[in-house]
Scaffold this active site. Structure first.
Site, short mmCIF file in Angstrom:
data_model
loop_
_atom_site.label_atom_id
_atom_site.label_comp_id
_atom_site.label_asym_id
_atom_site.label_seq_id
_atom_site.Cartn_x
_atom_site.Cartn_y
_atom_site.Cartn_z
N ASN A 1 24.83 -21.77 48.97
CA ASN A 1 25.71 -21.97 50.12
C ASN A 1 24.99 -22.93 51.07
OD1 ASN A 1 27.32 -21.78 52.36
ND2 ASN A 1 27.17 -19.56 52.56
N LYS B 1 21.33 -21.57 51.64
CA LYS B 1 21.14 -20.14 51.38
C LYS B 1 21.33 -19.92 49.88
CE LYS B 1 23.23 -18.49 55.64
NZ LYS B 1 24.43 -17.93 56.19
N ARG C 1 29.46 -22.30 47.01
CA ARG C 1 30.50 -22.04 48.01
C ARG C 1 30.95 -23.39 48.55
NH1 ARG C 1 30.05 -20.20 54.17
NH2 ARG C 1 32.27 -19.86 54.49
N HIS D 1 37.35 -17.89 54.72
CA HIS D 1 36.77 -16.57 54.40
C HIS D 1 37.52 -15.91 53.23
CE1 HIS D 1 35.38 -16.08 58.86
NE2 HIS D 1 34.38 -16.52 58.12
N HIS E 1 37.67 -9.76 58.94
CA HIS E 1 36.30 -10.24 58.71
C HIS E 1 35.74 -10.67 60.06
CE1 HIS E 1 33.15 -12.52 56.37
NE2 HIS E 1 33.06 -13.08 57.57
N GLY F 1 32.50 -11.66 61.82
CA GLY F 1 31.10 -12.07 61.87
C GLY F 1 30.97 -13.09 62.99
N ARG G 1 33.30 -20.31 68.85
CA ARG G 1 34.58 -21.03 68.71
C ARG G 1 35.67 -20.35 69.54
NH1 ARG G 1 34.62 -20.79 62.31
NH2 ARG G 1 32.36 -20.68 62.24
N ASP H 1 25.94 -13.66 70.26
CA ASP H 1 25.61 -12.55 69.36
C ASP H 1 26.14 -11.22 69.94
OD1 ASP H 1 23.27 -12.03 67.04
OD2 ASP H 1 23.80 -10.31 68.29
N ARG I 1 25.46 -8.12 69.41
CA ARG I 1 24.48 -7.10 69.82
C ARG I 1 23.98 -7.37 71.23
NH1 ARG I 1 21.55 -7.80 64.20
NH2 ARG I 1 22.25 -9.86 64.79
N GLY J 1 29.38 -8.82 59.69
CA GLY J 1 28.34 -8.32 60.61
C GLY J 1 28.86 -7.37 61.68
N GLU K 1 31.26 -4.38 60.08
CA GLU K 1 30.56 -3.32 59.34
C GLU K 1 29.64 -2.50 60.23
OE1 GLU K 1 28.52 -5.02 55.89
OE2 GLU K 1 30.23 -6.35 55.61
N ASN K 2 29.12 -3.14 61.31
CA ASN K 2 28.04 -2.50 62.05
C ASN K 2 28.37 -1.99 63.44
OD1 ASN K 2 25.90 -2.92 60.07
ND2 ASN K 2 26.30 -5.09 60.46
N GLU L 1 30.43 -11.79 49.54
CA GLU L 1 31.02 -13.05 49.11
C GLU L 1 30.23 -13.66 47.95
OE1 GLU L 1 30.93 -13.75 53.47
OE2 GLU L 1 32.43 -15.26 52.99
P1 ADP Z 1 27.99 -14.97 59.82
O1 ADP Z 1 27.78 -14.66 58.36
O2 ADP Z 1 29.38 -15.42 60.18
O3 ADP Z 1 26.93 -15.81 60.44
P2 ADP Z 1 27.58 -12.11 60.17
O4 ADP Z 1 28.64 -11.57 59.30
O5 ADP Z 1 26.16 -11.96 59.75
O6 ADP Z 1 27.87 -13.60 60.62
O7 ADP Z 1 27.75 -11.39 61.61
C1 ADP Z 1 26.94 -11.73 62.69
C2 ADP Z 1 27.44 -10.93 63.90
O8 ADP Z 1 27.34 -9.54 63.61
C3 ADP Z 1 26.62 -11.19 65.17
O9 ADP Z 1 27.46 -11.34 66.29
C4 ADP Z 1 25.82 -9.90 65.28
O10 ADP Z 1 25.49 -9.60 66.59
C5 ADP Z 1 26.82 -8.90 64.74
N1 ADP Z 1 26.16 -7.62 64.42
C6 ADP Z 1 25.29 -7.33 63.44
N2 ADP Z 1 24.87 -6.04 63.53
C7 ADP Z 1 25.51 -5.51 64.62
C8 ADP Z 1 25.51 -4.24 65.27
N3 ADP Z 1 24.78 -3.25 64.81
N4 ADP Z 1 26.30 -4.08 66.36
C9 ADP Z 1 27.05 -5.08 66.83
N5 ADP Z 1 27.10 -6.31 66.28
C10 ADP Z 1 26.34 -6.52 65.19
#
Ligand code: ADP
Length: 407
Positions: A7, A14, A91, A180, A208, A210, A241, A283, A285, A331, A334-335, A386
């Protein structure tokens, strides 16, 4: 079959080395800051620690050499010989209108990806560089292109046409493409494996979320609408964006701030979204931490992000005439229990009831149901993969090509 998945971004490569029968990832890694004074090289073998290094890497060809050297190094014991890698999956972001499925890469495919550069000037050129570099490094194996746009080829015309003169679609192919695709495809398939209902009768909405974020409406296994559009700029508010905005804002800014095309592009792609709204970070987090510390703009950025998700879910429930399941992935999806909770809060009227405790206790990497037992629509967290989709597609096409009498 052992497949190398590649990718490429403008300054990064990557990779994932995946065994498709067992779906085991042998090694993953990336080369970042290609062309800078020093590049960063990271490798993470399946059962080992991450190895990080910095060195001069001039271009994508050098990066591929580094990756193969690491994989083939006797000490690392990852791949014994080059010929053990049986296919490479690439990709490719934009397949234009031509590519409905993954394809074996030949001169005609390369030419078609080149032609789609117009549609994805940021993404397709580095994807092509990666293809060329990998074909030089591994000349004797099939290379397969897997397109982010392909899964959305099933969109009906009423979902992909914009309300602009039709000749612009005919002349320049200006339409919704969606991105995506491999992720929306993968997580919807993971859901189908859990249910007994025939896929043809299912209605699913996949989110999705992220850095880039998009939502898809999937009817009977086929994508029928999606939030990204002609480019990955449209739809949800993303890390940097802007997502959907009134296009008149751009004309207004050209006059008020005398912006040219280049700075407008940077404004909506790199300085907007969560970063622009919060004035602090892209980000999630970091935003959640600051919002918890009382930062109002960070909280507003989160509120706008979640509201947009809710709007799209509602709109796709109308498109699908109901919905069996809403799936969160990537990201944030899922989290972050906080974002999931806020995005589908107060939707009981539409038959969506979240179980807050289940939502909070989702384990990383697991498929979990987070709605209550009596919620008409199931809500799930499904980890995306993916790279696995790319590896499996590449293996299938490589196998078919090796059996074809024409090749
Ligand atoms: P991409 O592949 O599009 O670069 P990811 O799917 O890795 O992105 O997602 C990145 C995003 O997920 C970031 O905004 C990151 O802060 C968020 N993220 C990851 N872990 C957590 C978490 N535990 N809580 C909140 N957001 C999270």
């Amino acid at each position: 079959m052992l497949v190398l998945v590649i990718n490429c971004g403008s300054s990064s490569v990557k990779y994932d080395l995946i065994e498709t029968e067992t779906e085991k990832q042998f090694c993953t890694g990336m080369v970042e800051r290609i062309g800078a004074v020093t590049a960063i090289v990271k490798h993470k073998p399946a059962d080992g620690k991450e190895i990080k290094d910095s060195k001069v890497i001039h271009n994508h060809t050098d990066a591929l050499k580094q990756i193969l050297e690491f994989l083939l190094d006797e000490e690392n014991q990852i791949v014994e010989k080059k010929s053990d890698i049986k296919a490479v999956g690439h990709r490719v972001v934009h397949g234009g209108e031509q590519f409905k499925d993954s394809v074996l890469i030949d001169d005609n495919v390369i030419e078609a990806i080149e032609q789609a550069i117009d549609l994805a000037p940021l993404h397709n050129p580095p994807n092509l560089k990666g293809i060329q570099a990998a074909m030089e490094a591994l000349p004797n194996v099939p290379h397969v292109a897997v397109f982010d746009t392909a899964f959305h080829h099933s969109l009906p015309a009423h979902a992909y046409l914009y309300g602009i003169p039709n000749r612009l679609y005919r002349r320049y192919k200006i339409r919704r493409y969606g991105f995506h695709g491999t992720s929306h495809y993968f997580v919807s398939r993971q859901y189908y494996k859990r249910i007994e209902k025939p896929v043809s009768k299912t209605k699913v909405i996949t989110c999705h979320l992220g850095n880039g974020a998009s939502i898809a409406a999937i009817d009977g296994g086929k994508s029928v609408d999606t939030s990204m559009g002609f480019t990955p700029l449209a739809g949800l508010v993303m890390g940097t964006r802007c997502g959907d905005i009134d296009p008149s804002i751009l004309f207004y800014l050209v006059e008020k701030e005398e912006l040219n095309l280049h700075s407008l592009h940077a404004l909506v792609n790199r300085h907007s979204g969560l970063l622009g709204l919060s004035g602090f970070a892209s980000d999630m987090r970091d935003l959640i931490n600051e919002a918890d510390n009382g930062d109002r703009r960070c909280q507003q950025a989160i509120d706008v992000f979640c509201y947009k998700i809710k709007q799209y879910i509602g709109s796709y429930m109308a498109s699908l005439n109901g919905c069996d399941a809403i799936i969160f992935t990537a990201g944030i999806g899922e989290n972050s229990y906080r974002i999931r909770e806020q995005a589908v809060s107060n939707m009981e009227g539409l038959g969506i009831i979240l179980d807050k405790e289940r939502n909070k206790s989702v384990k990383p990497g697991q498929i979990e149901r987070i709605s209550t037992d009596d919620s008409r629509t199931e809500v799930l967290v499904v980890p995306t993969n993916e790279e696995l989709v790319i590896a499996i597609d590449a293996a299938k096409i490589a196998q078919a090509s090796s059996q074809s009498p024409w090749i």
